[in-house]
Scaffold this motif. Structure first.
Motif, short mmCIF file in Angstrom:
data_model
loop_
_atom_site.label_atom_id
_atom_site.label_comp_id
_atom_site.label_asym_id
_atom_site.label_seq_id
_atom_site.Cartn_x
_atom_site.Cartn_y
_atom_site.Cartn_z
N VAL A 150 -9.12 -37.96 40.77
CA VAL A 150 -7.71 -38.15 41.11
C VAL A 150 -7.52 -38.11 42.63
O VAL A 150 -8.14 -37.32 43.32
N GLY A 210 1.83 -42.86 40.94
CA GLY A 210 0.92 -42.07 41.79
C GLY A 210 0.07 -42.94 42.69
O GLY A 210 0.38 -44.11 42.95
N GLY A 211 -1.04 -42.36 43.20
CA GLY A 211 -2.01 -43.10 43.99
C GLY A 211 -1.45 -43.65 45.29
O GLY A 211 -0.64 -43.03 45.96
N GLN A 267 -3.47 -42.81 37.76
CA GLN A 267 -4.43 -41.72 37.87
C GLN A 267 -4.87 -41.15 36.52
O GLN A 267 -5.76 -40.31 36.46
N ALA A 281 2.05 -40.71 36.60
CA ALA A 281 1.08 -41.18 37.58
C ALA A 281 0.06 -42.06 36.86
O ALA A 281 -1.12 -41.75 36.80
N ARG A 328 -5.20 -32.88 44.99
CA ARG A 328 -5.59 -33.75 43.88
C ARG A 328 -4.91 -33.35 42.58
O ARG A 328 -4.77 -34.17 41.68
N ASN A 329 -4.52 -32.10 42.48
CA ASN A 329 -3.89 -31.63 41.24
C ASN A 329 -2.37 -31.53 41.38
O ASN A 329 -1.74 -30.67 40.78
N TYR A 330 -1.79 -32.44 42.18
CA TYR A 330 -0.34 -32.37 42.39
C TYR A 330 0.43 -32.60 41.09
O TYR A 330 1.61 -32.24 41.00
N LEU A 331 -0.21 -33.20 40.07
CA LEU A 331 0.50 -33.40 38.80
C LEU A 331 0.81 -32.09 38.08
O LEU A 331 1.57 -32.08 37.11
N LEU A 343 4.36 -31.72 37.77
CA LEU A 343 5.01 -32.32 36.60
C LEU A 343 4.91 -31.37 35.41
O LEU A 343 5.92 -30.97 34.83
#
Lengths: 336, 336
Positions: A255, A224-225, A249, A246, B259-262, B265
């Motif tokens: 984040v 990530g990042g 993060q 990620a 910011r909450n793209y995780l 996942l």
């Protein structure tokens, strides 16, 4: 064999890096198996970035570890007492026995290790969850074609090292991103990456562009990042980004989302998450293939085995987040 | 018919909102068609969020508009002189003639408008690029199944209004996000959205959760920013996010990545960009279907037609970014 079972329990949910305040060391009596169960001595404990997520309270793909619960961990164990006809004393197995010394389990919760197929610790790395993540993430989500450019972050880590080699076996051009000259040398000289980028000393976006003029076709992201952003700046038309993790993060509350995500639009590209458990019914297929490649010498797997006691678990886990870890991190608490 | 051709040219690349300093009004002689060409009087100019991207210098899916070039724009025009056997005086056509009053073109660059199929302005909206974007973005990238929950941002905008209705025709549950009570009422009362969320007065993430307990299956994003994050907080397993645009981000240099793209996942979800031009060889299929639904009254399309002169182009464009625009924005510079 000890009569006590030392266990590492979650004492508090971390903010940032999980320090000693998050853990409680507990001792209980060694458990006794019931009919149909076996008693396991845990030999090796797998350390995985996903553990950091399991410590959070947030809804995720598995329930959070509860406070005062033994920390969830994948393990390699030896059967030391059997009340099941399916397993015998001395058999090696893997499963999710947690950060402790002993555990009782049913054979249905365990996977038998075949020491003739590969050395046992491989079952926690390339033939375990780590390898499965690499295999299904790359092939089922990344959908690489031969000649595609495949870029991998965390490339000297447990999953990344496998992804790069699988992509190479598949006929792709491979670029690995890792921190420091030693890891980069390992990528190109030991495990066959076409190029390595040292994110500590090089401009990652520029280096990807230099090695992939038309942009990358598959980006397998473990970090990530800013490195995710560097990849997004260099997408070929129709690229696939596999969101596997990620790690940059996980220990921050602030984040960083990928600011250039609109590169997905311009390049008709896709960013997709994956969780290895979804492929459980196909693990057998992947293990057979990977074990074959291991025997043929086409696939190597480096394990970073720390020898110690179960009480070394908290400190060993931190190695994952410092960038020190190199290959699959395993804590060995009893001899194989 | 005037002998001069007033043109809107790009004078400077904007930072932020494109103010008057970005534009130059130029006059040249009305052009003359060569053999095989036609002379067009431009009647309507389409105003599209994508224009903001074309004004930037950055590499994108089409080359940037050059400084001193007539601003690129889709148009509805009438043939007023023909040196081609393929088109006659009086024929209506669409194409990319730009922000000007007259233009010479070859028939191969134009799409003939069939006034029996639908009223001509529909060819700049539901039967034009706007409608094609909605159709292929929803069906080919969003991959909705009947009963899926489809959430649309910019739902009262040109593309969004079509997406919601197509999803409804497909048997989905539809939730539209728009700004203000008038637009929200339009969504539910006029064009059949199941629910509307007013982002100006409601908590978007909470409202999505209220209407979609298990999370959304398809999110069609026209806006980016916080609304994209609200959608990411509410993904069902395997959700598809269609990145069509990000109007909240086009005029800022400090783009906000999700910011909450995780959540991609955790939910094994996908975020994918699309550019309508990729589907050009299937526009015919979509136009036939959409025209059929229009005639049957299953599909409505609202146009926001501003009557004025070509010199009103710069001010009219700004309506797209202020949230004032409602439906497909068109500048009409000559009567149909």
């Amino acid at each position: 064999m000890s009569n006590t079972n030392t266990q590492i329990k979650l004492a508090a949910r971390p903010t940032g890096l999980p320090g000693p305040e998050c853990w409680k060391i507990d001792s209980s009596d060694r458990p006794t198996p019931e009919d149909g169960e076996v008693l396991l001595q845990i030999l090796q404990i797998s350390l995985d970035p996903a553990m950091r997520g399991w410590m959070n309270e947030a809804r995720s793909y598995v329930p959070p570890v509860r406070i005062n619960q033994v920390m969830r961990a994948l393990t390699l164990s030896r059967v030391i007492e059997s009340k099941s006809s399916e397993l015998s004393v001395g058999d090696l197995v893997t499963g999710s026995q947690g950060a402790q010394e002993y555990c009782v389990a049913k054979p249905s919760e365990l996977t038998r290790v075949d020491p003739n197929l590969a050395e046992p610790s491989k079952y926690l790395s390339v033939l375990g969850m780590t390898g499965m993540t690499a295999y299904f993430g790359l092939f089922d989500v990344g959908l690489p074609k031969a000649e595609d450019v495949v870029v991998v972050s965390g490339a000297a880590g447990a999953v990344g090292q496998i992804v790069g080699q699988l992509a190479k076996i598949h006929g792709c051009k491979t670029i690995g991103i890792a921190g420091g000259p030693e890891k980069c040398k390992y990528l190109t000289d030991e495990i066959g990456f076409d190029h390595a980028i040292d994110y500590k000393s090089q401009n990652v976006a520029k280096e990807i562009r230099r090695h992939a003029k038309k942009g990358l076709d598959v980006y397998f992201d473990n970090v990530g990042g800013e490195i995710l952003e560097a990849a997004l700046f260099n997408l070929n038309r129709g690229a696939r980004i596999v969101i596997c993790g990620a790690i940059s993060q996980y220990n921050t509350t602030d984040v960083q989302g990928p600011r250039n995500y609109l590169s997905l639009l311009v390049n008709r590209a896709r960013m997709e998450g994956m969780v290895v458990f979804d492929y459980a019914d196909r693990y057998g297929e992947a293990v057979q293939k990977m074990a074959g490649w291991l025997k043929e010498g086409k696939l190597k797997s480096r394990e970073d085995i720390v020898k110690g006691k179960v009480t070394d678990f908290p400190d060993t886990l931190l190695k994952l987040f410092s960038g020190d870890n190199f290959g699959k991190l395993i804590l060995e608490i009893a001899p194989l």
